[in-house]
Scaffold this motif. Structure first.
Motif, PDB file in Angstrom:
ATOM      1  N   ASP A 485     -57.018  -0.138 -26.005  1.00 23.24           N
ATOM      2  CA  ASP A 485     -57.539   0.047 -27.579  1.00 23.24           C
ATOM      3  C   ASP A 485     -58.349   1.216 -27.747  1.00 23.24           C
ATOM      4  N   PHE A 486     -57.926   2.212 -28.364  1.00 25.10           N
ATOM      5  CA  PHE A 486     -58.918   3.134 -28.717  1.00 25.10           C
ATOM      6  C   PHE A 486     -58.413   4.031 -30.022  1.00 25.10           C
ATOM      7  N   THR A 487     -59.355   4.674 -30.860  1.00 19.57           N
ATOM      8  CA  THR A 487     -58.882   5.292 -31.903  1.00 19.57           C
ATOM      9  C   THR A 487     -58.715   6.802 -31.516  1.00 19.57           C
ATOM     10  N   LEU A 488     -57.767   7.421 -31.844  1.00 22.21           N
ATOM     11  CA  LEU A 488     -57.559   8.963 -31.524  1.00 22.21           C
ATOM     12  C   LEU A 488     -57.825   9.789 -33.052  1.00 22.21           C
ATOM     13  N   TYR A 489     -58.747  10.390 -33.359  1.00 17.77           N
ATOM     14  CA  TYR A 489     -59.130  11.113 -34.540  1.00 17.77           C
ATOM     15  C   TYR A 489     -58.556  12.410 -34.597  1.00 17.77           C
ATOM     16  N   VAL A 490     -57.841  12.791 -35.346  1.00 14.83           N
ATOM     17  CA  VAL A 490     -57.193  14.134 -35.260  1.00 14.83           C
ATOM     18  C   VAL A 490     -57.558  14.983 -36.820  1.00 14.83           C
ATOM     19  N   ARG A 491     -58.305  16.204 -36.654  1.00 11.53           N
ATOM     20  CA  ARG A 491     -58.598  16.680 -37.957  1.00 11.53           C
ATOM     21  C   ARG A 491     -57.225  17.378 -38.576  1.00 11.53           C
ATOM     22  N   ILE A 492     -57.461  17.147 -39.902  1.00 11.23           N
ATOM     23  CA  ILE A 492     -56.586  17.569 -40.753  1.00 11.23           C
ATOM     24  C   ILE A 492     -57.037  18.580 -41.415  1.00 11.23           C
ATOM     25  N   PRO A 493     -56.857  19.769 -41.095  1.00 13.70           N
ATOM     26  CA  PRO A 493     -57.634  20.837 -42.114  1.00 13.70           C
ATOM     27  C   PRO A 493     -57.452  20.698 -43.575  1.00 13.70           C
ATOM     28  N   GLY A 494     -58.561  21.009 -44.356  1.00 15.65           N
ATOM     29  CA  GLY A 494     -58.520  20.955 -45.801  1.00 15.65           C
ATOM     30  C   GLY A 494     -57.543  21.878 -46.581  1.00 15.65           C
ATOM     31  N   TRP A 495     -56.835  22.945 -45.847  1.00 12.29           N
ATOM     32  CA  TRP A 495     -55.654  23.607 -46.444  1.00 12.29           C
ATOM     33  C   TRP A 495     -54.571  23.375 -46.222  1.00 12.29           C
ATOM     34  N   ALA A 496     -54.248  22.187 -45.432  1.00 10.68           N
ATOM     35  CA  ALA A 496     -52.918  21.691 -44.732  1.00 10.68           C
ATOM     36  C   ALA A 496     -52.145  21.022 -46.061  1.00 10.68           C
ATOM     37  N   THR A 497     -51.761  21.558 -47.217  1.00 10.56           N
ATOM     38  CA  THR A 497     -51.203  20.867 -48.056  1.00 10.56           C
ATOM     39  C   THR A 497     -49.688  21.665 -48.305  1.00 10.56           C
ATOM     40  N   PRO A 498     -48.750  20.934 -48.935  1.00 10.31           N
ATOM     41  CA  PRO A 498     -48.626  19.433 -49.090  1.00 10.31           C
ATOM     42  C   PRO A 498     -48.063  18.880 -47.651  1.00 10.31           C
ATOM     43  N   ASP A 499     -48.443  17.593 -47.510  1.00  8.94           N
ATOM     44  CA  ASP A 499     -47.617  16.926 -46.607  1.00  8.94           C
ATOM     45  C   ASP A 499     -47.852  17.199 -45.002  1.00  8.94           C
ATOM     46  N   PRO A 500     -49.065  17.131 -44.377  1.00  7.67           N
ATOM     47  CA  PRO A 500     -49.215  17.327 -43.141  1.00  7.67           C
ATOM     48  C   PRO A 500     -48.423  15.900 -42.385  1.00  7.67           C
ATOM     49  N   VAL A 501     -47.795  16.314 -41.166  1.00  8.95           N
ATOM     50  CA  VAL A 501     -47.368  15.148 -40.641  1.00  8.95           C
ATOM     51  C   VAL A 501     -47.450  14.836 -39.261  1.00  8.95           C
ATOM     52  N   LEU A 502     -47.911  13.398 -39.147  1.00 10.53           N
ATOM     53  CA  LEU A 502     -48.187  13.082 -37.748  1.00 10.53           C
ATOM     54  C   LEU A 502     -47.082  11.950 -37.144  1.00 10.53           C
ATOM     55  N   SER A 503     -47.012  12.049 -35.981  1.00 13.88           N
ATOM     56  CA  SER A 503     -45.947  11.113 -35.529  1.00 13.88           C
ATOM     57  C   SER A 503     -46.405  10.915 -33.945  1.00 13.88           C
ATOM     58  N   ILE A 504     -46.058   9.560 -33.632  1.00 10.56           N
ATOM     59  CA  ILE A 504     -46.696   8.942 -32.514  1.00 10.56           C
ATOM     60  C   ILE A 504     -45.145   8.369 -31.536  1.00 10.56           C
ATOM     61  N   ASN A 505     -45.049   9.201 -30.628  1.00 13.02           N
ATOM     62  CA  ASN A 505     -43.682   8.999 -29.724  1.00 13.02           C
ATOM     63  C   ASN A 505     -42.455   9.059 -30.837  1.00 13.02           C
ATOM     64  N   GLY A 506     -42.331  10.225 -31.360  1.00 15.23           N
ATOM     65  CA  GLY A 506     -41.410  10.611 -32.301  1.00 15.23           C
ATOM     66  C   GLY A 506     -41.307   9.748 -33.487  1.00 15.23           C
ATOM     67  N   ALA A 507     -42.147   8.739 -34.029  1.00 11.04           N
ATOM     68  CA  ALA A 507     -42.279   8.056 -35.062  1.00 11.04           C
ATOM     69  C   ALA A 507     -43.036   8.473 -36.069  1.00 11.04           C
ATOM     70  N   ARG A 508     -42.899   8.905 -37.363  1.00 20.86           N
ATOM     71  CA  ARG A 508     -43.682   9.432 -38.087  1.00 20.86           C
ATOM     72  C   ARG A 508     -44.932   8.429 -38.606  1.00 20.86           C
ATOM     73  N   VAL A 509     -45.875   8.717 -38.562  1.00 23.65           N
ATOM     74  CA  VAL A 509     -46.925   7.566 -39.011  1.00 23.65           C
ATOM     75  C   VAL A 509     -46.828   7.454 -40.688  1.00 23.65           C
ATOM     76  N   SER A 510     -46.908   6.178 -40.716  1.00 27.47           N
ATOM     77  CA  SER A 510     -46.308   5.880 -42.368  1.00 27.47           C
ATOM     78  C   SER A 510     -47.699   5.958 -43.287  1.00 27.47           C
ATOM     79  N   ASP A 511     -48.858   5.809 -42.862  1.00 29.18           N
ATOM     80  CA  ASP A 511     -50.066   6.208 -43.803  1.00 29.18           C
ATOM     81  C   ASP A 511     -49.984   7.423 -44.140  1.00 29.18           C
ATOM     82  N   PRO A 512     -50.496   7.655 -45.414  1.00 28.92           N
ATOM     83  CA  PRO A 512     -50.397   9.124 -45.876  1.00 28.92           C
ATOM     84  C   PRO A 512     -51.444   9.877 -45.159  1.00 28.92           C
ATOM     85  N   VAL A 513     -51.292  11.163 -44.693  1.00 29.13           N
ATOM     86  CA  VAL A 513     -52.294  11.791 -43.754  1.00 29.13           C
ATOM     87  C   VAL A 513     -52.999  12.847 -44.934  1.00 29.13           C
TER      88      VAL A 513
END
Ligand SMILES: [Zn+2]
Length: 620
Positions: A485-513
């Motif tokens: 168990d650990f947390t992987l923190y990924v920087r989401i740049p301020g200009w990255a709008t709309p809708d940056p997409v994060l996926s784990i093993n091909g499945a889109r992360v459901s929480d808004p990024v």
């Protein structure tokens, strides 16, 4: 401990064991047992240089170029000025440029011999940090030779500095180099020499840090004597205290904090940047951060935070660079826009980027605020990665040119300040890419690379693959000797709008990024897990300042796109925002000007000799 025995890891492990036993003999007892304590453990810490591997890409290329350049620079030449002053045999050619003993004349605008030996400590520091990255035996041997050679020229009164124009400036760099030689290459003599030098240098320093205005009020026949940088001393003095435990370093660091004229007003939100020398006053923010870390001084943290915000909001170009003609201007007067017509010396690039990386890394460690990573990345892609490499004879890239029509040029003198900070910064790319927290790892920069760490008997790693910023996709693969168990923190740049997409093993992360955050992915990570990030990179415009609303830069994601043209082109706003990608590998775009011709828009890192406009003109 599980160590994957590829050849490189094996060699590094062997070298580490060898140097550890060597160091155990060589380092005095005080250094091993009585280290200086710090008041603040920052929430994020840097990885060791050797934990991070840069893979093929422009950052690795700059690191390799700098390491090779200084590894192959003759020891005798580097030591010559110190030996000459000490009356020792001084073989070897003169270095040339700023580094030599004589020639300087402000009247003739001749900077040859400006600050003899000024960058020796930085070259030593760059080599020590490079050794921390790659464990090269040849590099370690060179560090040992240079430290010993320098030590042989140092008398108890440091007479080298008698009548010297900028003693604090050069001492600060020697201090850094010796600390790094001790810290990263376990050099057996470095801290002894450091202490001897520090106890002697006091005789050549004023009683406190002096602003340039204060220096001018203590007139000297030679103006260049009023340019010393006493206010940058505390950072390295605090580090010397932390590494040696000797309290005189801590007391001296406190003595040289520029509180009255700089940190106190900054901490109260009073913008005192105008008319100060740009790079050295950004560098001074790192002294404030060490005052916070070492002494727990909240006031100095506030000064650094406020000062950095004023830098970004009132002194910065779209590239992230700042300080035309190496000076800060008065906010609200249109000074940045005016500079496009009055100077080609727009941003002191290697030094400025080095200082910018240091302060953003410190602020990231303390605040975990992703905007500091955004700012670091802006400076990375639009300034330093476009700097030409230092040549064998010391010819160097210094200023970026943001004039209405600009060009890349070499600086007129060999071995300037920017040849000292470039190798340090290129090594620091390693510790800027990932940061560590008690609960996981922060991915700060997107670049082909690997990071490895141990935790609870397990061995973990991330491997990043990407063509970013020329592509908007970043793949991160997890390696794990056992699930954890650990947390992987990924920087989401301020200009990255709309809708940056994060996926784990091909499945889109459901929480808004959310842009302008670190997205935290907590789970039980297993070997082979994959994270994918897809960042929207819309085109956008930024004006140079509010007084010049028609001067705009075109940006895509972190990149400024420079208009390749012999004179500043003019555009209709919508036409500029409808530029089309022309070459995915070089990041070229094509835009149609107001008179209907087609202009190539190119990132700074892919510009060579061609003329360009950083800011283009919007049609009224
Ligand atoms: Zn410089």
């Amino acid at each position: 401990m599980v160590i994957r025995l590829n050849r490189r890891t094996f060699l590094k492990a062997a070298t580490a064991t060898a140097t550890a036993s060597y160091a155990a003999r060589a380092i005095p007892a005080w250094a091993a047992t009585d280290k200086g304590s710090v008041a603040v453990r920052t929430p994020l810490t840097t990885f060791a240089y050797s934990d991070v591997t840069l893979l093929d890409g422009p950052m690795k290329k700059q690191f390799d170029e700098n390491h090779n350049r200084f590894l192959n620079l003759d020891d005798d030449r580097l030591l010559k000025v110190f030996r000459q002053v000490a009356g020792l045999p001084a073989p070897g050619e003169d270095m040339g440029g700023w580094y030599d003993l004589t020639g300087f004349s402000l009247e003739r605008n001749d900077f040859h011999g400006f600050i003899a030996g000024h960058s020796f400590g930085q070259y030593l520091s760059g080599l020590a940090r490079a050794y921390a990255v790659n464990g090269s035996e040849a590099t370690r041997a060179k560090i040992n030779r240079l430290v010993k050679g320098y030590g042989e020229t140092l008398d108890p009164k440091a007479k080298f500095f008698a009548g010297y124009r900028l003693p604090a400036y050069t001492y600060d760099k020697l201090s850094c180099g010796l600390i790094d030689a001790h810290e990263f290459a376990q050099d057996p003599l470095a801290m002894e020499i450091h202490e001897k030098l520090t106890r002697a240098i006091v005789a050549y320093l004023p009683e406190k840090a002096l602003s340039r205005q204060e220096q001018r009020s203590r007139p000297h026949k030679d103006t260049a004597f009023t340019w010393d940088e006493t206010y940058t001393l505390p950072e390295n003095l605090f580090l010397a205290y932390q590494r040696s435990g000797k309290t005189f370093y801590r007391d001296m660091a406190k003595q040289y904090l520029e509180d009255d004229t700089y940190f106190n007003p900054l901490s109260q939100g009073n913008n005192v940047l105008p008319f100060e020398h740009a790079y050295s006053h950004v560098n001074a923010f790192s002294s404030a951060m060490q005052a916070y870390i070492t002494l727990g001084s909240e006031q100095h943290l506030q000064a650094a935070k406020n000062g950095f915000e004023m830098l970004v909001k009132t002194q910065s170009f779209a590239t992230g660079g700042w300080g035309p003609n190496e000076a800060f201007g008065e906010p609200g007067t249109g000074q940045l826009g005016d500079s496009l017509a009055s100077t080609h010396a727009s941003f002191e690039t290697p030094c400025g980027a080095y200082g910018h990386f240091k302060i953003t890394r410190y602020l990231l460690r303390v605040t975990k605020d992703s905007r500091y990573g955004d700012s670091m990345e802006r400076v990375l892609y639009n300034t330093i990665l476009g700097a030409w490499p230092i040549q064998a004879d010391g010819t160097s890239f210094y200023y970026s040119d943001y004039a209405a029509t600009g060009k890349k040029v070499w600086y007129g003198q060999k071995w300037p300040c920017c040849s000292g900070t470039f190798p340090q910064l290129a090594a620091d790319y390693h510790i800027s890419t990932y940061l560590r927290s008690p609960d996981g790892v922060y991915v700060n920069l997107f670049t082909p690379s690997r990071v490895q760490w141990s935790d609870g008997g397990g061995r973990y790693g991330l491997k990043q693959e990407t063509k970013y910023p020329f592509d908007n996709q970043i793949q991160i693969q997890v390696s794990a000797s056992q699930p954890k168990d650990f947390t992987l923190y990924v920087r989401i740049p301020g200009w990255a709008t709309p809708d940056p997409v994060l996926s784990i093993n091909g499945a889109r992360v459901s929480d808004p990024v959310q842009p302008a955050t670190f997205a935290g992915l907590r789970r039980n990570w297993k070997d082979g897990d994959r994270v994918e990030l897809e960042l929207p990179m819309p085109l956008r415009l930024e004006t140079v300042d509010e007084n010049h609303p028609r001067f705009v830069a075109l940006l895509q994601g972190p990149l400024v796109l420079f208009a390749i043209a012999d004179s500043q082109p003019s555009f209709d706003r919508n036409a500029l925002l409808q530029a089309k990608p022309a070459n995915n590998d070089t990041g070229d775009w094509l835009a149609t000007t107001a008179d209907g011709s087609s202009v190539t828009m190119r990132p700074f890192m892919n510009i060579d000799k061609e003329s360009y406009s950083t800011y283009v003109l919007l049609k009224a």
